[in-house]
Design a protein around this motif. Structure first.
Motif, PDB file in Angstrom:
ATOM      1  N   GLU A  25       0.843  -1.193   0.000  1.00 26.62           N
ATOM      2  CA  GLU A  25       0.000   0.000   0.000  1.00 26.62           C
ATOM      3  C   GLU A  25       0.882   1.248   0.000  1.00 26.62           C
ATOM      4  N   TYR A  26       0.345   2.298  -0.601  1.00 28.18           N
ATOM      5  CA  TYR A  26       1.025   3.588  -0.520  1.00 28.18           C
ATOM      6  C   TYR A  26       0.724   4.218   0.833  1.00 28.18           C
ATOM      7  N   ARG A  27       1.759   4.745   1.465  1.00 28.13           N
ATOM      8  CA  ARG A  27       1.587   5.501   2.711  1.00 28.13           C
ATOM      9  C   ARG A  27       1.924   6.957   2.426  1.00 28.13           C
ATOM     10  N   GLY A  82       9.526  11.343  -2.947  1.00 29.47           N
ATOM     11  CA  GLY A  82       8.657  10.186  -3.011  1.00 29.47           C
ATOM     12  C   GLY A  82       7.836  10.143  -4.281  1.00 29.47           C
ATOM     13  N   HIS A  83       6.891   9.206  -4.249  1.00 24.17           N
ATOM     14  CA  HIS A  83       5.930   9.042  -5.337  1.00 24.17           C
ATOM     15  C   HIS A  83       4.970  10.232  -5.267  1.00 24.17           C
ATOM     16  N   LEU A  84       4.836  10.954  -6.350  1.00 23.80           N
ATOM     17  CA  LEU A  84       4.020  12.169  -6.339  1.00 23.80           C
ATOM     18  C   LEU A  84       2.546  11.824  -6.558  1.00 23.80           C
ATOM     19  N   VAL A 136       0.342   8.958 -16.296  1.00 22.60           N
ATOM     20  CA  VAL A 136       1.600   9.580 -15.864  1.00 22.60           C
ATOM     21  C   VAL A 136       1.985   9.033 -14.501  1.00 22.60           C
ATOM     22  N   HIS A 137       3.180   8.496 -14.402  1.00 22.00           N
ATOM     23  CA  HIS A 137       3.757   8.025 -13.135  1.00 22.00           C
ATOM     24  C   HIS A 137       4.879   8.993 -12.779  1.00 22.00           C
ATOM     25  N   ALA A 138       4.798   9.576 -11.580  1.00 16.92           N
ATOM     26  CA  ALA A 138       5.725  10.654 -11.241  1.00 16.92           C
ATOM     27  C   ALA A 138       6.362  10.462  -9.870  1.00 16.92           C
ATOM     28  N   HIS A 139       7.642  10.773  -9.795  1.00 19.07           N
ATOM     29  CA  HIS A 139       8.346  10.884  -8.528  1.00 19.07           C
ATOM     30  C   HIS A 139       8.916  12.291  -8.439  1.00 19.07           C
ATOM     31  N   ALA A 140       9.033  12.794  -7.205  1.00 22.89           N
ATOM     32  CA  ALA A 140       9.479  14.173  -7.059  1.00 22.89           C
ATOM     33  C   ALA A 140      10.411  14.332  -5.867  1.00 22.89           C
TER      34      ALA A 140
HETATM   35 ZN    ZN Z   1       5.939   5.621  -7.991  1.00 22.87          ZN
END
Ligand code: ZN
Length: 145
Positions: free
Chosen positions: A60-62, A104-106, A88-92
Motif C-alpha cells: 500500500e502507498y503511505r 517520493g511518489h508524487l 503519468v507516473h511521477a516521482h518528485a
Molecule cells: Zn511511484
C-alpha cells in the motif's frame, strides 16, 4: 525484464498553469498531443504537494506529509497506457524554505509555477497491468493498441 525499443519523437516544452495539478496537466497534454509513451522532467514550485512511499510488505502507498509551499527541485515522470489512456507516473524531490529535501511518489502537486519538458517516444507503447507479486500496475507488452 521487459524491454521495448523506441524512436525519438517530439520534445515539448510547456509552462504549466498556476493552480492546477501537475499530474493532471501532464496527462492532459499527453492526451491532447496523442503521446502514448514518453518521459517528462519538471522543475518549479508547488503551492501544495502530496507524496507517498510504497510499503512493500503491505503493498500500500503511505502518505508522506508535506507542509506548505515547496520548491519542485526535480520531478521525473513517465507516460504509458493504463486503462486505454495515457497514464503519468511521477516521482518528485521537494525542498522546504530551509532547503530540507523530501522525496517520493508524487500523488498531488498543485503548481505555483512550473516548467515541463515532455519527450515523446515512438513505438509500441507499454500498457500497465496489475502485478500480483508487487501489487503495482507494471508495464506489459501491449497487444491491442
Ligand atoms: Zn511511484
Amino acid at each position: 525484464m521487459l524491454t521495448n525499443n523506441f524512436g525519438q519523437g517530439r520534445c515539448l516544452l510547456t509552462r504549466l498553469d498556476h493552480g492546477a495539478d501537475i499530474l493532471h496537466q501532464a496527462g492532459r497534454l499527453a492526451k491532447e498531443e496523442g503521446i502514448k509513451t514518453g518521459i517528462l522532467t519538471a522543475i518549479g514550485a508547488l503551492s501544495l504537494a502530496e507524496l507517498a512511499y510504497y510499503d512493500q510488505r503491505s503493498m500500500e502507498y503511505r502518505k508522506i506529509p508535506v507542509e506548505g509551499p515547496v520548491e519542485l527541485l526535480s520531478c521525473l515522470e513517465n507516460i504509458s497506457i493504463r486503462d486505454g489512456q495515457p497514464f503519468v507516473h511521477a516521482h518528485a524531490v521537494l525542498a522546504d524554505s530551509k532547503g530540507r529535501v523530501l522525496g517520493g511518489h508524487l500523488i498531488t502537486g498543485i503548481v505555483f509555477a512550473a516548467e515541463l519538458c515532455m519527450q515523446e517516444f515512438l513505438g509500441e507503447p507499454f500498457k500497465r497491468e496489475y502485478d500480483s507479486v508487487t501489487g503495482l500496475h507494471l508495464w506489459e507488452k501491449n497487444d491491442n493498441l
